[in-house]
Design an enzyme around this catalytic site. Sequence first.
Site, PDB file in Angstrom:
ATOM      1  N   GLY A 126       6.157  -5.123   8.394  1.00  0.00           N
ATOM      2  CA  GLY A 126       7.623  -5.301   8.652  1.00  0.00           C
ATOM      3  C   GLY A 126       8.192  -4.140   9.449  1.00  0.00           C
TER       4      GLY A 126
ATOM      5  N   LYS B 166       1.553 -11.012   9.619  1.00  0.00           N
ATOM      6  CA  LYS B 166       0.496 -11.855   9.260  1.00  0.00           C
ATOM      7  C   LYS B 166      -0.827 -11.735   9.911  1.00  0.00           C
ATOM      8  CE  LYS B 166       3.989 -14.966   9.915  1.00  0.00           C
ATOM      9  NZ  LYS B 166       4.558 -16.530   9.934  1.00  0.00           N
TER      10      LYS B 166
ATOM     11  N   GLY C  62      -0.937  -2.410   4.814  1.00  0.00           N
ATOM     12  CA  GLY C  62      -1.621  -3.538   5.462  1.00  0.00           C
ATOM     13  C   GLY C  62      -2.247  -3.314   6.817  1.00  0.00           C
ATOM     14  N   THR C  63      -1.397  -2.722   7.596  1.00  0.00           N
ATOM     15  CA  THR C  63      -1.565  -2.006   9.026  1.00  0.00           C
ATOM     16  C   THR C  63      -2.725  -1.124   8.772  1.00  0.00           C
ATOM     17  OG1 THR C  63       0.490  -2.512   9.731  1.00  0.00           O
ATOM     18  CG2 THR C  63      -0.721  -1.148  11.210  1.00  0.00           C
TER      19      THR C  63
ATOM     20  N   ASP D  19       9.665   0.779   1.881  1.00  0.00           N
ATOM     21  CA  ASP D  19       9.282   0.824   0.792  1.00  0.00           C
ATOM     22  C   ASP D  19       8.891   2.214   0.195  1.00  0.00           C
ATOM     23  OD1 ASP D  19       9.704  -1.888   1.027  1.00  0.00           O
ATOM     24  OD2 ASP D  19       7.357  -2.410   1.323  1.00  0.00           O
TER      25      ASP D  19
ATOM     26  N   ARG E 205      33.795  -6.763 -13.044  1.00  0.00           N
ATOM     27  CA  ARG E 205      32.673  -7.589 -13.093  1.00  0.00           C
ATOM     28  C   ARG E 205      31.509  -6.975 -13.374  1.00  0.00           C
ATOM     29  NH1 ARG E 205      33.589 -11.389  -7.630  1.00  0.00           N
ATOM     30  NH2 ARG E 205      35.073 -12.761  -8.606  1.00  0.00           N
TER      31      ARG E 205
HETATM   32  O1  F6P Z   1       7.336  -3.868   3.226  1.00  0.00           O
HETATM   33  C1  F6P Z   1       8.650  -4.010   3.610  1.00  0.00           C
HETATM   34  C2  F6P Z   1       9.477  -5.477   3.133  1.00  0.00           C
HETATM   35  O2  F6P Z   1      10.583  -5.394   3.774  1.00  0.00           O
HETATM   36  C3  F6P Z   1       9.331  -5.390   1.638  1.00  0.00           C
HETATM   37  O3  F6P Z   1      10.279  -4.575   0.910  1.00  0.00           O
HETATM   38  C4  F6P Z   1       9.409  -6.756   1.566  1.00  0.00           C
HETATM   39  O4  F6P Z   1       9.017  -7.412   0.029  1.00  0.00           O
HETATM   40  C5  F6P Z   1       8.855  -7.457   2.543  1.00  0.00           C
HETATM   41  O5  F6P Z   1       8.703  -6.349   3.491  1.00  0.00           O
HETATM   42  C6  F6P Z   1       9.557  -8.621   3.007  1.00  0.00           C
HETATM   43  O6  F6P Z   1       8.683  -9.189   4.055  1.00  0.00           O
HETATM   44  P1  F6P Z   1       9.377 -10.249   5.180  1.00  0.00           P
HETATM   45  O7  F6P Z   1       9.846  -9.465   6.150  1.00  0.00           O
HETATM   46  O8  F6P Z   1       7.984 -11.208   5.580  1.00  0.00           O
HETATM   47  O9  F6P Z   1      10.068 -11.258   4.475  1.00  0.00           O
END
Ligand code: F6P
Length: 369
Positions: A18, A81, A125-126, A148, A183
Amino acid sequence: MAAEHKQIHRIGILTGGGDCPGLNAVIRVVTKAAINKLGIEVLGIEDGFLGLIRNRIRPLGLNDVSNILTRGGTILGTSNKADPSHFMIGQADDGKPIFEDVTQRVVEHVREREIDVLVCIGGDGTMSGADNLVKQGVPCVGVPKTIDNDLMHTDVTFGFATAVQTATECLDRIHTTASSHHRVMIVELMGRNSGWLTMHAGIASGADVILIPEIPYNLDSICKAIIKRSKIGKRFTLIAVAEGAKPKGGQQVVNKIVHDSPDPIRLGGVSTVLAEEISERTHRETRATILGHVQRGGTPIAADRVLATQFGHKAIQMVAMHEWNRVVVMKNGRTDMAEIAAVANKQRVINLDDPIIGMARAVGTCLGE
Ligand code: F6P
């Protein structure tokens, strides 16, 4: 290729996973220092590992990285991906995805382009993708990014501080509506299975309730906190909830499954579930807001520009020093290195004895315990 005293002529650089603020700052310093200080050529790989699979690689010069420091996103593009070891090549007649290991194709493209070292900017992941290439003899240097903040062996990742700032501003805005309309306002933040982003933005915005994946919540405690606030004249409650939060003994809320992603689960929707439950139990008007990708966008704040530049600078030094197959990390305020294999596919969550949890409790925040 991994010969220890090999002269470096050319590096490749990619951004995977991301996007987040600060990616361009890393690309900028790596490219400038490689060209100006080391006389090394730089190739930019498009869309993370996808560019290595499809051979979409272009030279990066000083002009390409001029004026990008403040830009959000990544000039190279990214993909969360494209895992070469498990790459979706199509779908079967029944709709099931078909995967293939295309690692050798990637290695061939690296060799054809005469890339000596790959600088991989990304999260776990990378780093897993990089680790796979390291095992095939492709030297890699990692740079830790993610909003994150959940990469192992580093105290911080770049992109996190900006995401905290953005989320805090959103929480502040929602705070005013919570107060004006009396609220319960629930704000859902990203972070996958870690609560760093929610905890920091929650503390910064003075959220009354903070719910994180590391502490499964008890609905009764949340409702009690709301009612207790009403009794002392506080007619609203601001709740910051992490997308990965779950009830005690319950499950996380999954928004969708992205089949061709190495990490296919996309969390989301816990705030909507909670809003229903809270309004039913407390009879308070309750609204949910999911912040979503707004947390990943925009220009990096100054601290992230500096951190990204610091990480990128360390990375190019590691390239030059043949400190390959390692990732830059930050430990106690100083940059250091960790093995890529040690951070690949692992996530750092908040330990229950982390001082940040005590800090939240100290100001009376309900953590849903
Ligand atoms: O890892 C970064 C992140 O933004 C997470 O916080 C989130 O769960 C995910 O990627 C969202 O992924 P995508 O962009 O595929 O919706």
